[in-house]
Write an enzyme that holds these catalytic residues in place. Structure first.
Site, PDB file in Angstrom:
ATOM      1  N   ARG A   1       9.989   1.231  -6.524  1.00 44.03           N
ATOM      2  CA  ARG A   1      11.157   1.722  -7.266  1.00 44.03           C
ATOM      3  C   ARG A   1      11.545   0.825  -8.441  1.00 44.03           C
ATOM      4  O   ARG A   1      12.391   1.187  -9.251  1.00 44.03           O
ATOM      5  CB  ARG A   1      12.348   1.877  -6.297  1.00 44.03           C
ATOM      6  CG  ARG A   1      12.230   3.103  -5.421  1.00 44.03           C
ATOM      7  CD  ARG A   1      13.184   3.067  -4.256  1.00 44.03           C
ATOM      8  NE  ARG A   1      12.747   2.130  -3.218  1.00 44.03           N
ATOM      9  CZ  ARG A   1      13.449   1.843  -2.118  1.00 44.03           C
ATOM     10  NH1 ARG A   1      14.623   2.389  -1.923  1.00 44.03           N
ATOM     11  NH2 ARG A   1      12.979   0.987  -1.221  1.00 44.03           N
TER      12      ARG A   1
ATOM     13  N   GLY B   1       3.562  -2.178   6.414  1.00 47.96           N
ATOM     14  CA  GLY B   1       4.918  -2.217   6.958  1.00 47.96           C
ATOM     15  C   GLY B   1       5.389  -3.629   7.278  1.00 47.96           C
ATOM     16  O   GLY B   1       4.594  -4.573   7.358  1.00 47.96           O
TER      17      GLY B   1
ATOM     18  N   ASN C   1      21.215  -2.448   8.289  1.00 53.26           N
ATOM     19  CA  ASN C   1      20.367  -3.624   8.494  1.00 53.26           C
ATOM     20  C   ASN C   1      19.945  -4.175   7.127  1.00 53.26           C
ATOM     21  O   ASN C   1      19.156  -3.554   6.432  1.00 53.26           O
ATOM     22  CB  ASN C   1      19.133  -3.182   9.297  1.00 53.26           C
ATOM     23  CG  ASN C   1      18.024  -4.221   9.259  1.00 53.26           C
ATOM     24  OD1 ASN C   1      18.298  -5.416   9.228  1.00 53.26           O
ATOM     25  ND2 ASN C   1      16.784  -3.754   9.251  1.00 53.26           N
TER      26      ASN C   1
ATOM     27  N   GLY D   1      18.229   0.885   6.828  1.00 51.88           N
ATOM     28  CA  GLY D   1      18.136   1.215   8.243  1.00 51.88           C
ATOM     29  C   GLY D   1      19.529   1.168   8.851  1.00 51.88           C
ATOM     30  O   GLY D   1      20.313   0.274   8.559  1.00 51.88           O
TER      31      GLY D   1
HETATM   32  C1  UD1 Z   1      13.658  -2.561   5.265  1.00 52.41           C
HETATM   33  C2  UD1 Z   1      14.079  -2.263   6.706  1.00 52.41           C
HETATM   34  C3  UD1 Z   1      15.413  -1.546   6.684  1.00 52.41           C
HETATM   35  C4  UD1 Z   1      16.432  -2.379   5.938  1.00 52.41           C
HETATM   36  C5  UD1 Z   1      15.940  -2.738   4.547  1.00 52.41           C
HETATM   37  C6  UD1 Z   1      16.868  -3.734   3.898  1.00 52.41           C
HETATM   38  C7  UD1 Z   1      12.011  -1.966   7.934  1.00 52.41           C
HETATM   39  C8  UD1 Z   1      11.093  -1.008   8.586  1.00 52.41           C
HETATM   40  N1  UD1 Z   1      13.099  -1.474   7.350  1.00 52.41           N
HETATM   41  O1  UD1 Z   1      13.448  -1.312   4.638  1.00 52.41           O
HETATM   42  O2  UD1 Z   1      15.860  -1.317   8.001  1.00 52.41           O
HETATM   43  O3  UD1 Z   1      17.649  -1.671   5.859  1.00 52.41           O
HETATM   44  O4  UD1 Z   1      14.641  -3.362   4.614  1.00 52.41           O
HETATM   45  O5  UD1 Z   1      16.473  -3.966   2.576  1.00 52.41           O
HETATM   46  O6  UD1 Z   1      11.773  -3.172   7.985  1.00 52.41           O
HETATM   47  N2  UD1 Z   1       7.130  -5.962   2.868  1.00 52.41           N
HETATM   48  C9  UD1 Z   1       5.942  -6.606   3.104  1.00 52.41           C
HETATM   49  N3  UD1 Z   1       4.884  -5.897   3.607  1.00 52.41           N
HETATM   50  C10 UD1 Z   1       4.968  -4.576   3.889  1.00 52.41           C
HETATM   51  C11 UD1 Z   1       6.200  -3.924   3.633  1.00 52.41           C
HETATM   52  C12 UD1 Z   1       7.262  -4.635   3.139  1.00 52.41           C
HETATM   53  O7  UD1 Z   1       5.813  -7.814   2.871  1.00 52.41           O
HETATM   54  O8  UD1 Z   1       3.969  -4.019   4.338  1.00 52.41           O
HETATM   55  C13 UD1 Z   1       8.261  -6.742   2.329  1.00 52.41           C
HETATM   56  C14 UD1 Z   1       8.680  -6.297   0.949  1.00 52.41           C
HETATM   57  O9  UD1 Z   1       7.992  -7.039  -0.042  1.00 52.41           O
HETATM   58  C15 UD1 Z   1      10.173  -6.582   0.940  1.00 52.41           C
HETATM   59  C16 UD1 Z   1      10.568  -6.488   2.395  1.00 52.41           C
HETATM   60  O10 UD1 Z   1       9.376  -6.550   3.151  1.00 52.41           O
HETATM   61  O11 UD1 Z   1      10.479  -7.879   0.491  1.00 52.41           O
HETATM   62  C17 UD1 Z   1      11.289  -5.179   2.695  1.00 52.41           C
HETATM   63  O12 UD1 Z   1      10.433  -4.120   2.340  1.00 52.41           O
HETATM   64  P1  UD1 Z   1      10.989  -2.749   1.778  1.00 52.41           P
HETATM   65  O13 UD1 Z   1       9.851  -1.872   1.533  1.00 52.41           O
HETATM   66  O14 UD1 Z   1      11.939  -3.003   0.673  1.00 52.41           O
HETATM   67  O15 UD1 Z   1      11.770  -2.232   3.082  1.00 52.41           O
HETATM   68  P2  UD1 Z   1      12.856  -1.123   3.137  1.00 52.41           P
HETATM   69  O16 UD1 Z   1      12.203   0.197   3.116  1.00 52.41           O
HETATM   70  O17 UD1 Z   1      13.901  -1.391   2.150  1.00 52.41           O
HETATM   71 CA    CA Z   2      14.330  -2.940   0.542  1.00 50.69          CA
END
Ligand code: UD1
Ligand code: CA
Length: 468
Positions: A17, A81, A173, A143
């Site tokens: 995004r 994830g 969260n 979340g």
């Molecule tokens: C996540 C949470 C959600 C929370 C939100 C807060 C999960 C499943 N959901 O969702 O409950 O409200 O954050 O911002 O955790 N990342 C990785 N590897 C991956 C995926 C993500 O390193 O495979 C990292 C991203 O770089 C980022 C963080 O994890 O810094 C969060 O990832 P993002 O995709 O923004 O999660 P949300 O969908 O926002």
């Molecule tokens: Ca996020």
């Protein structure tokens, strides 16, 4: 005995995004990357060796952007994830005991005090961990926290999987967790990608631990501001504004005067000593250091500069990676770049540019000059319009001007060139050969006077007009 603390920072995602070619955690707010902000907060609860950043998108650049030595990295080559990201960190984690923080890498506003409070909560004997929650007027994208009848967390439900009832929950969260490491690592393998996105959700750990009779407690933080996660550039701008307002406030409380604080741009890593005045619309960037008793004039932009005590910078000075000694006066409209080094008590005035140039203590270049690749001694006067001709079209050449030299106005100094101590350069000279100490060098055409010439010209013009 104090328990070991590990912090895993999730920073592998692209951040779709953001609509960017750059990994999300490399974007900057308040003058530093999102990742460096979270690392700075984490360093209050763990030593560098206890911090593991999970990198994936542009892993090399992300590693490179982290300046703190000792931080560990783990690679998640495919983003499956947040749960999968933590699994990828497992080998890099030195301690399997103690406390384990897991922090989303996209929350630059988090304060270290909040992390310290979270670990105190999570340390309670009967808990497997705690996670921060907060209430948002608009919880969309986050979340949702589903609580049971006892007020314990039953589950975290992602937006996409939430029922219409659950979507109404405003407690969310923010992605900041602290677990007891042992049960967490014991059960992490049980996360399944059984959701629409086919991702391994870290948030499923709450339910998994609960199934095994463990409890993860909510730690409700009333002010959601510091928990903002960055997903778009709009949120990035909001975070930037908050970080800069915080920085200005900290500086003011430490004794720095800031006129019109909303108008200044001061990066988080800038250091300013008390009793310095920052005028409106100033930008202080990078690792700039400013001493005490200085004034930084409006419109000035300083990046990675070192300014000693009692320096006056008049309006609209642009300086990059340069140093200015104590009691000097610079500007208005001066430019310093590439390691310009002005000693104490120097004066650099309007439309003077210094590039890779050292200007010794007490020396002056007050108006309209280009001084490039020059080593200039102490007590030197550089006249208005002086140019060091440092470039011959192929190579740059040095100019050396020793102590006490006087360079007359509009002099052209063709490098390589050496002007020795106490020499005097006549105004308007083109100097191409070395000048010895205490000599006068004149390099210009001699003046020719023609008595009465101007008067004769006027009279002949008048006669021509009469005839016409
Ligand atoms: C996540 C949470 C959600 C929370 C939100 C807060 C999960 C499943 N959901 O969702 O409950 O409200 O954050 O911002 O955790 N990342 C990785 N590897 C991956 C995926 C993500 O390193 O495979 C990292 C991203 O770089 C980022 C963080 O994890 O810094 C969060 O990832 P993002 O995709 O923004 O999660 P949300 O969908 O926002
Ligand atoms: Ca996020």
């Amino acid at each position: 005995m104090k328990q070991p603390v590990t912090v895993v920072i999730l920073a592998a995602g692209l951040g779709t995004r953001m609509k960017s070619n750059k990994a999300k955690v490399l974007h900057q707010a308040g003058g530093d990357t999102l990742l460096n902000h979270i690392i700075r907060a984490a360093l209050h609860v763990a030593p560098p060796e206890g911090i593991v950043a999970v990198v994936g998108h542009q892993a090399a650049q992300v590693r490179e952007s982290v300046k703190v030595p000792g931080i560990r990295f783990a690679e998640q080559s495919e983003q499956k994830g947040t749960g999968h990201a933590v699994l990828c960190a497992r080998e890099a984690v030195a301690q399997n005991g103690g406390q384990l923080f897991i922090l989303n890498g996209d929350g630059p506003l988090l304060r270290s005090e909040t992390l310290a409070a979270l670990i105190r909560h999570a340390s309670e004997d009967n808990l497997a961990g705690a996670l921060i929650t907060t209430e948002m007027d608009d919880p969309s994208g986050y979340g949702r926290i589903v609580r049971d009848d006892h007020g314990h967390i039953a589950a975290i439900v992602e937006q996409k999987a939430a029922s219409p009832e659950q979507l109404k929950i405003q407690e969310v969260n923010p992605g900041l967790y602290c677990f007891k490491a042992a049960p967490f690592w014991e059960h992490i393998g049980e996360i399944q990608p059984n959701n629409a996105a086919r991702e391994y959700y870290l948030t499923d750990m709450v339910e998994i631990l609960r199934r095994h009779g463990h409890r993860v407690a909510p730690f409700l933080v009333p002010d959601a501001t510091e928990l903002l996660g960055i997903n778009t550039r709009v949120e990035l701008a909001v975070a930037d504004g908050i970080l800069r307002a915080r920085k200005a406030r900290d500086l003011m409380l430490s004794g720095v005067t800031i006129e019109n604080p909303d108008s200044v741009t001061i990066d988080v890593n800038v250091d300013i000593q008390p009793d310095t005045v920052i005028e409106a619309n100033v930008q202080l960037r990078g690792e700039t250091r400013i001493g005490t008793g200085c004034r930084i004039g409006t419109g000035s932009v300083l990046r990675d500069c070192e300014i000693a005590d009692n320096v006056t910078i008049l309006p609209y000075v642009v300086a990059d990676a340069s140093r200015i000694g104590a009691n000097s006066a610079i500007g208005p409209f001066s430019r310093l770049r590439l390691n310009a080094d002005a000693g104490a008590d120097t004066h650099i005035g309007n439309f003077v540019e210094l590039k890779k140039t050292r200007l010794g203590a007490g020396s002056k270049a007050q108006h309209l000059a280009y001084l490039g690749d020059a080593a200039i001694g102490e007590g030197v006067n550089i006249g208005a319009g002086t140019i060091t001709c440092n470039y011959d079209g192929q190579k740059k050449h040095p100019t050396s001007i020793a102590d006490g030299v006087f360079v007359g106005s509009n002099s052209t100094l063709v490098a390589p060139l050496e002007i020795s101590e106490g020499a005097y350069i006549a105004a308007g000279s083109v100097i191409t050969k070395p000048v010895e100490a205490d000599a006068l060098a004149i390099g210009r055409a001699y003046q020719v006077d023609k008595p009465g010439w101007a008067k004769r010209r006027r009279e002949s013009q008048k006669q021509a007009e009469k005839k016409a």
